[in-house]
Design a protein around this motif. Sequence first.
Motif, PDB file in Angstrom:
ATOM      1  N   THR A  16       0.851  -1.186   0.000  1.00 58.19           N
ATOM      2  CA  THR A  16       0.000   0.000   0.000  1.00 58.19           C
ATOM      3  C   THR A  16       0.887   1.237   0.000  1.00 58.19           C
ATOM      4  OG1 THR A  16      -0.081   0.069   2.408  1.00 58.19           O
ATOM      5  CG2 THR A  16      -1.811  -1.170   1.301  1.00 58.19           C
ATOM      6  N   GLY A  17       0.375   2.290  -0.644  1.00 61.57           N
ATOM      7  CA  GLY A  17       1.097   3.554  -0.655  1.00 61.57           C
ATOM      8  C   GLY A  17       0.430   4.528   0.305  1.00 61.57           C
ATOM      9  N   SER A  18       1.129   5.623   0.603  1.00 61.28           N
ATOM     10  CA  SER A  18       0.576   6.610   1.530  1.00 61.28           C
ATOM     11  C   SER A  18      -0.592   7.354   0.884  1.00 61.28           C
ATOM     12  CB  SER A  18       1.665   7.611   1.933  1.00 61.28           C
ATOM     13  OG  SER A  18       2.250   8.142   0.756  1.00 61.28           O
ATOM     14  N   ASP A  19      -0.731   7.236  -0.445  1.00 64.98           N
ATOM     15  CA  ASP A  19      -1.777   7.966  -1.162  1.00 64.98           C
ATOM     16  C   ASP A  19      -3.075   7.174  -1.293  1.00 64.98           C
ATOM     17  OD1 ASP A  19      -0.708   6.010  -2.705  1.00 64.98           O
ATOM     18  OD2 ASP A  19      -0.334   7.232  -4.475  1.00 64.98           O
ATOM     19  N   GLY A  20      -3.208   6.080  -0.518  1.00 66.51           N
ATOM     20  CA  GLY A  20      -4.442   5.288  -0.581  1.00 66.51           C
ATOM     21  C   GLY A  20      -4.470   4.326  -1.752  1.00 66.51           C
ATOM     22  N   ARG A  21      -3.365   4.132  -2.404  1.00 66.28           N
ATOM     23  CA  ARG A  21      -3.328   3.195  -3.526  1.00 66.28           C
ATOM     24  C   ARG A  21      -2.675   1.890  -3.084  1.00 66.28           C
ATOM     25  NH1 ARG A  21      -4.892   5.361  -8.030  1.00 66.28           N
ATOM     26  NH2 ARG A  21      -3.936   3.808  -9.376  1.00 66.28           N
ATOM     27  N   ASP A  52      -2.280  -2.052 -10.292  1.00 66.96           N
ATOM     28  CA  ASP A  52      -2.257  -0.923  -9.370  1.00 66.96           C
ATOM     29  C   ASP A  52      -3.627  -0.273  -9.343  1.00 66.96           C
ATOM     30  OD1 ASP A  52       0.456  -1.086  -8.665  1.00 66.96           O
ATOM     31  OD2 ASP A  52       1.003  -0.203 -10.597  1.00 66.96           O
ATOM     32  N   THR A  66      -6.867   1.765  -6.495  1.00 68.06           N
ATOM     33  CA  THR A  66      -7.196   2.347  -5.198  1.00 68.06           C
ATOM     34  C   THR A  66      -7.572   1.239  -4.229  1.00 68.06           C
ATOM     35  OG1 THR A  66      -9.471   2.616  -5.919  1.00 68.06           O
ATOM     36  CG2 THR A  66      -8.010   4.491  -6.241  1.00 68.06           C
ATOM     37  N   GLN A  67      -7.429   1.539  -2.937  1.00 70.01           N
ATOM     38  CA  GLN A  67      -7.694   0.500  -1.934  1.00 70.01           C
ATOM     39  C   GLN A  67      -9.128   0.000  -1.982  1.00 70.01           C
ATOM     40  OE1 GLN A  67      -6.277   0.841   2.002  1.00 70.01           O
ATOM     41  NE2 GLN A  67      -4.360   1.843   1.420  1.00 70.01           N
TER      42      GLN A  67
END
Lengths: 170, 439
Positions: free
Chosen positions: B111-116, B139, B141-142
């Motif tokens: 997971t990335g900090s950008d919600g992805r 890739d 979005t969550q």
Amino acid sequence: MTYIARAMMLTTVLALAACTNPDRFGSGTDAGSGANSGAVVPGSANDPASPSYFQQTVGDRVLFAVDQSTLTNEARGVLDGQADWLMQNTDYTAVIEGHADEQGTREYNLALGARRANAVQEYLVSKGVANSRLRVVSYGKERPIELCSDEACYAKNRRAVTVLAAGLSS
Amino acid sequence: MLRFLTLIAAFWILALPAQAQDGPLRITIDEGVIEPLPFAVPEFVAENAAAAQMAEQIARVVAADLTGTGLFREIPEDAFISKITSFSSPVEFADWRAINAQALISGAVSTGSDGRISVKFRLYDVFAGQEMGAGLQFDGTQDGWRRMAHKVSDAVYSRLTGESPYFDSRVVFVAESGTKGERRKRLAIMDYDGANVQYLTDSSNIVLAPRFSPTGDRILYTSYETGFPRIYVLDVASVGRRALENQPGSMSFSPRFSPDGQTVIYSLTQGGNTDIYRMNINGDGVQRLTNAPSIETAPSFSPDGSQIVFESDRSGNQQLYIMPSSGGEPRRISFGPGRYGTPVWSPRGDLIAFTKQSKGRFHIGVMRTDGSEERLLTASFLDEGPTWAPNGRVIMFTRETQGAGGQSSLYSVDITGRNLKRVRTETGASDPSWSPLQE
């Protein structure tokens, strides 16, 4: 339900008070308690000009055989009464609802219900009711009044119901 | 949601000799699978702490997709000898062979900090000791994590069966509440597996038979909101809708898109007679395609748009017919005993699914487009309204139970007649329409 409500308002306030909340999808078999009492309450089932009288005494519906839209002799008798009533009570228009039992596919039953409603419309017109006062709609198998999955119920669901509405504007 | 798709370079190649196996790992569905292929899908590797929960859930969705086909059997985690702790470490094939996992799916989630999130996977032919195809990364979005799981399943299914997949797809249907005598209906959309239900209309009017556009962005359906059945088109993203057909004194229903999404075919009833018409999606250019005193309804285009299959009772009862898409002389294709309705052309073009009514029972069946090789797939008190999975291998339909307490639900079945199962919905459900595979 709105058609009935408007029809009631058009008659009298008394009619509203006396009405037994006709259910357009209900069995409609309640013949009314005061049928033979002599005193005619306007708008009640023993007022021959009332929608309740049309529903209960004239009879608002006819039944059909499986996958048929042909009117039986019994149905023609009921429709003769409907035609007479409609020609005497010219304030009303009507929507004729065609229905089918659940033993059929959804689309076909819509088309079959339309055939049934149309058979009633054509008969009423042939007896003198103005075509412009009648509209037809089919509900197919969407609105059963009897819920069992036996012929006893199916026979009552294969129906066309003449539902009164007020006025010629619609 | 899935912005891009990248190939992961294979980091290593194991030079193990191939085990005794006839060719690459492959499951052939045409012949009807007797023994499901055993596979293992260990929990995906969480590449950061925040990805842990999703790593577990994604592996579960992949397992459910694959086992749900009836073609695959999952080997439970407690049988595992080795664990997959790193996406890039070599696989201990002997440990997976020992538990008879023929296919192994490994994956990783970060997971990335950008919600992805990123989801990647590899598929292994365990007995050949090699990877099948290249690893893939998705890739997105969550909140789209289920779609990414379905994308993994789709890739695995395609590689193992050679068929096009169907998991990343949706179903629009009629959600039902209330008792049989007080039924309320509203349009709803969900993932093919019943997840992520969203309601598209309220239940103040009867709605019937929604149908997806060929790109899945619009839905045709029938509503009684004027008091009379009429056709509407609804935009899935905005949930905005408009009436298409508005001829006073008529009823219109049973709409379906053409394969190019520009034309609608439907039934129109006037004076008690129902025929088939077509019009442009903007509502103009109405053209009558049949002209008979009988009932003509339930039209469905062939995938190339050249023909229309429909039902008619011109012979005395409901049967299936095919005509050119511009109208013209129909030819009858159903000849068996009983009544045939609701024909739907397969997206592959080879088969027509239908509802058959015979001796008080209802069936979902398929036949070839010339009417040959009729096969009944189901039997019950009331089955109707088939819709095809995007790959033409699975059919979903409505099953209604008998009696005053009767309820509708959705079922699916393979065109082989195997793997009949209920699609879980939180309410009663009817009239499913399967979307195309999502992009």
